[in-house]
Design a protein around this motif. Structure first.
Motif, mmCIF file in Angstrom:
data_model
loop_
_atom_site.group_PDB
_atom_site.id
_atom_site.type_symbol
_atom_site.label_atom_id
_atom_site.label_comp_id
_atom_site.label_asym_id
_atom_site.label_seq_id
_atom_site.Cartn_x
_atom_site.Cartn_y
_atom_site.Cartn_z
ATOM 1 N N ASN A 122 -18.415 62.137 -59.476
ATOM 2 C CA ASN A 122 -19.097 60.933 -59.905
ATOM 3 C C ASN A 122 -18.698 59.821 -58.939
ATOM 4 O OD1 ASN A 122 -19.532 58.373 -61.144
ATOM 5 N ND2 ASN A 122 -19.683 59.365 -63.141
ATOM 6 N N LYS A 123 -19.592 59.481 -58.033
ATOM 7 C CA LYS A 123 -19.272 58.516 -56.976
ATOM 8 C C LYS A 123 -18.853 57.156 -57.537
ATOM 9 C CE LYS A 123 -21.802 58.609 -53.284
ATOM 10 N NZ LYS A 123 -22.881 58.413 -52.305
ATOM 11 N N GLU A 124 -19.562 56.662 -58.544
ATOM 12 C CA GLU A 124 -19.231 55.354 -59.107
ATOM 13 C C GLU A 124 -17.828 55.354 -59.730
ATOM 14 O OE1 GLU A 124 -20.926 52.164 -62.351
ATOM 15 O OE2 GLU A 124 -22.337 53.514 -61.342
ATOM 16 N N TYR A 125 -17.467 56.422 -60.438
ATOM 17 C CA TYR A 125 -16.129 56.541 -61.037
ATOM 18 C C TYR A 125 -15.055 56.574 -59.952
ATOM 19 C CZ TYR A 125 -12.148 58.632 -63.443
ATOM 20 O OH TYR A 125 -10.903 58.886 -63.933
ATOM 21 N N GLU A 126 -15.274 57.351 -58.899
ATOM 22 C CA GLU A 126 -14.289 57.453 -57.813
ATOM 23 C C GLU A 126 -14.098 56.114 -57.114
ATOM 24 O OE1 GLU A 126 -12.402 60.095 -57.194
ATOM 25 O OE2 GLU A 126 -13.431 61.349 -58.641
ATOM 26 N N VAL A 127 -15.194 55.408 -56.849
ATOM 27 C CA VAL A 127 -15.099 54.086 -56.206
ATOM 28 C C VAL A 127 -14.319 53.122 -57.091
ATOM 29 C CG1 VAL A 127 -16.459 52.070 -55.501
ATOM 30 C CG2 VAL A 127 -17.177 54.355 -54.807
ATOM 31 N N LEU A 128 -14.602 53.136 -58.379
ATOM 32 C CA LEU A 128 -13.897 52.264 -59.311
ATOM 33 C C LEU A 128 -12.403 52.565 -59.314
ATOM 34 C CD1 LEU A 128 -14.006 50.095 -61.515
ATOM 35 C CD2 LEU A 128 -14.454 51.925 -63.156
ATOM 36 N N LYS A 129 -12.017 53.833 -59.326
ATOM 37 C CA LYS A 129 -10.599 54.206 -59.356
ATOM 38 C C LYS A 129 -9.883 53.883 -58.041
ATOM 39 C CE LYS A 129 -10.277 55.575 -63.496
ATOM 40 N NZ LYS A 129 -9.500 54.790 -64.436
ATOM 41 N N VAL A 130 -10.571 54.021 -56.926
ATOM 42 C CA VAL A 130 -9.940 53.766 -55.624
ATOM 43 C C VAL A 130 -9.874 52.269 -55.323
ATOM 44 C CG1 VAL A 130 -10.196 54.068 -53.129
ATOM 45 C CG2 VAL A 130 -10.549 56.014 -54.662
ATOM 46 N N GLY B 175 -10.989 49.669 -57.497
ATOM 47 C CA GLY B 175 -10.839 48.792 -58.648
ATOM 48 C C GLY B 175 -12.104 48.035 -59.007
ATOM 49 N N THR B 176 -13.190 48.302 -58.310
ATOM 50 C CA THR B 176 -14.461 47.630 -58.580
ATOM 51 C C THR B 176 -15.605 48.469 -58.002
ATOM 52 O OG1 THR B 176 -15.725 45.588 -58.324
ATOM 53 C CG2 THR B 176 -14.399 46.270 -56.446
ATOM 54 N N THR B 177 -16.794 48.201 -58.505
ATOM 55 C CA THR B 177 -17.968 48.835 -57.919
ATOM 56 C C THR B 177 -18.861 47.789 -57.258
ATOM 57 O OG1 THR B 177 -19.168 48.678 -60.020
ATOM 58 C CG2 THR B 177 -18.003 50.745 -59.573
ATOM 59 N N ILE B 178 -18.351 46.547 -57.181
ATOM 60 C CA ILE B 178 -19.086 45.465 -56.526
ATOM 61 C C ILE B 178 -18.826 45.524 -55.031
ATOM 62 C CG2 ILE B 178 -19.356 42.969 -56.338
ATOM 63 C CD1 ILE B 178 -18.404 42.823 -59.268
ATOM 64 N N ILE B 179 -19.910 45.532 -54.255
ATOM 65 C CA ILE B 179 -19.786 45.593 -52.802
ATOM 66 C C ILE B 179 -20.142 44.223 -52.223
ATOM 67 C CG2 ILE B 179 -20.668 46.642 -50.697
ATOM 68 C CD1 ILE B 179 -21.354 49.110 -52.415
ATOM 69 N N ILE B 180 -19.250 43.692 -51.402
ATOM 70 C CA ILE B 180 -19.491 42.409 -50.736
ATOM 71 C C ILE B 180 -19.435 42.655 -49.228
ATOM 72 C CG2 ILE B 180 -18.633 40.076 -50.353
ATOM 73 C CD1 ILE B 180 -17.380 40.222 -53.146
ATOM 74 N N PHE B 181 -20.478 42.251 -48.546
ATOM 75 C CA PHE B 181 -20.525 42.393 -47.092
ATOM 76 C C PHE B 181 -20.176 41.060 -46.453
ATOM 77 C CE2 PHE B 181 -23.393 45.680 -48.657
ATOM 78 C CZ PHE B 181 -22.906 46.784 -47.968
ATOM 79 N N LEU B 182 -19.171 41.059 -45.638
ATOM 80 C CA LEU B 182 -18.791 39.853 -44.907
ATOM 81 C C LEU B 182 -19.318 39.938 -43.488
ATOM 82 C CD1 LEU B 182 -15.081 39.615 -46.101
ATOM 83 C CD2 LEU B 182 -17.058 38.405 -47.017
ATOM 84 N N VAL B 183 -20.017 38.919 -43.091
ATOM 85 C CA VAL B 183 -20.605 38.924 -41.748
ATOM 86 C C VAL B 183 -19.951 37.861 -40.913
ATOM 87 C CG1 VAL B 183 -22.730 38.700 -40.431
ATOM 88 C CG2 VAL B 183 -22.764 39.719 -42.701
#
Length: 55
Positions: free
Chosen positions: A37-45, A47-55
């Motif tokens: 479950n990609k969303e679960y793994e991202v959350l555990k690694v 701590g969030t599923t929010i992605i912010i791109f800094l340019v």
């Protein structure tokens, strides 16, 4: 790897690890096949599923 690609492999198969240069760098034996479950793994690694791109 996409599910369609994974379906060509079976437990016990040996797979060559090749680079873009077509040189074989290793061989692995498939001992487990599973999905995740990609969303679960991202959350555990991260701590969030929010992605912010800094340019």
């Amino acid at each position: 790897m996409h599910k369609k690609e994974a379906e060509q492999f079976q437990l016990g198969d040996e797979v060559l690890l090749r680079g873009k240069d077509d040189i074989t760098y290793g061989v692995i034996k498939i001992e487990e096949i599973y999905s995740y479950n990609k969303e679960y793994e991202v959350l555990k690694v991260y701590g969030t599923t929010i992605i912010i791109f800094l340019v």
